[in-house]
Write an enzyme that holds these catalytic residues in place. Structure first.
Site, PDB file in Angstrom:
ATOM      1  N   ARG A 106       1.772  -0.955  11.661  1.00  0.00           N
ATOM      2  CA  ARG A 106       2.043  -2.671  10.298  1.00  0.00           C
ATOM      3  C   ARG A 106       3.191  -2.537   9.185  1.00  0.00           C
ATOM      4  O   ARG A 106       2.530  -1.233   8.485  1.00  0.00           O
ATOM      5  CB  ARG A 106       0.910  -3.477   9.827  1.00  0.00           C
ATOM      6  CG  ARG A 106       1.412  -3.843   9.004  1.00  0.00           C
ATOM      7  CD  ARG A 106      -0.444  -5.017   8.865  1.00  0.00           C
ATOM      8  NE  ARG A 106      -0.990  -5.125   9.994  1.00  0.00           N
ATOM      9  CZ  ARG A 106      -1.450  -7.401  10.339  1.00  0.00           C
ATOM     10  NH1 ARG A 106      -2.225  -7.160   9.045  1.00  0.00           N
ATOM     11  NH2 ARG A 106      -1.759  -7.247  11.010  1.00  0.00           N
ATOM     12  N   TYR A 122       0.627  -1.470  -0.135  1.00  0.00           N
ATOM     13  CA  TYR A 122       0.154  -0.263  -0.068  1.00  0.00           C
ATOM     14  C   TYR A 122       1.145   1.343  -0.124  1.00  0.00           C
ATOM     15  O   TYR A 122       2.165   1.446   0.261  1.00  0.00           O
ATOM     16  CB  TYR A 122      -0.836   0.221   1.245  1.00  0.00           C
ATOM     17  CG  TYR A 122      -2.156  -0.876   1.079  1.00  0.00           C
ATOM     18  CD1 TYR A 122      -2.853  -1.139  -0.143  1.00  0.00           C
ATOM     19  CD2 TYR A 122      -2.277  -2.165   2.137  1.00  0.00           C
ATOM     20  CE1 TYR A 122      -3.831  -2.353  -0.271  1.00  0.00           C
ATOM     21  CE2 TYR A 122      -3.790  -3.235   2.061  1.00  0.00           C
ATOM     22  CZ  TYR A 122      -3.873  -3.387   0.420  1.00  0.00           C
ATOM     23  OH  TYR A 122      -4.929  -3.371   0.648  1.00  0.00           O
TER      24      TYR A 122
END
Length: 182
Positions: free
Chosen positions: A106, A58
């Protein structure tokens, strides 16, 4: 697909994917502000922990990895420059998120590809994130480049969490085929 899509550099994930637009300075500011706004809304909604997702190819992960970040400005090139965007987002979120509530990030601890993001990079990032008020680094891996050879098996990402915890002195979590308490 989404249009337009943005990334640190105009590099498609693979041949079948569209070429993203390079995120400009104004876009970087907008994204950082959006993370802070989302954290503020989460707090107002009663959340007690937030996690910034900077893994799996991402946007934030793509800024970290030298495979997807080919920028020549203050957000590309060196390790310090490639982690800058995530660090700015962490600062923006921590600015609205109470110190008494946990902030997790994360990451993909490795790209699983030579010349990519490595566990050593993750340790360096974790040290910086700890200094910015992150409470836990949530360890996953991969997702940034096609064809990465990932040796999947029970607990295969736990060793990344252990190394980051030991070397960076920060709490860690792990995901991926964790099916037994051991």
């Amino acid at each position: 697909g989404w249009s337009p899509i943005v990334a640190p550099s105009p590099l498609p994930f693979d041949q079948e994917y569209q070429t993203p637009q390079e995120l400009d300075g104004a876009g970087i500011v907008r994204v950082s502000e959006a993370f802070a706004t989302a954290a503020r809304r989460a707090l107002q909604a009663g959340a007690k922990v937030v996690e910034i997702h900077a893994a799996h190819g991402y946007l934030l992960h793509s800024f970290l990895s030298p495979l997807s970040n080919r920028r020549a400005d203050e957000y590309g090139g060196s390790f310090a420059n490639r982690i800058r965007f995530l660090c700015e987002i962490v600062e923006a979120v921590r600015g609205v998120w109470p110190e008494t509530y946990p902030l997790f990030v994360r990451i993909s601890a490795t790209d699983w590809v030579e010349q990519g993001w490595t566990i050593e990079d993750s340790v360096g990032l974790a040290k910086k994130l700890k200094s910015l008020g992150v409470d836990l680094v949530d360890c996953s891996s991969g997702g940034n480049v096609p064809g990465a050879k990932i040796p999947i098996g029970p607990g295969y990402q736990v060793r990344f969490a252990e190394k980051i915890r030991r070397k960076a002195g920060i709490a860690t979590g792990a995901v991926g085929m964790i099916t037994a308490p051991e």
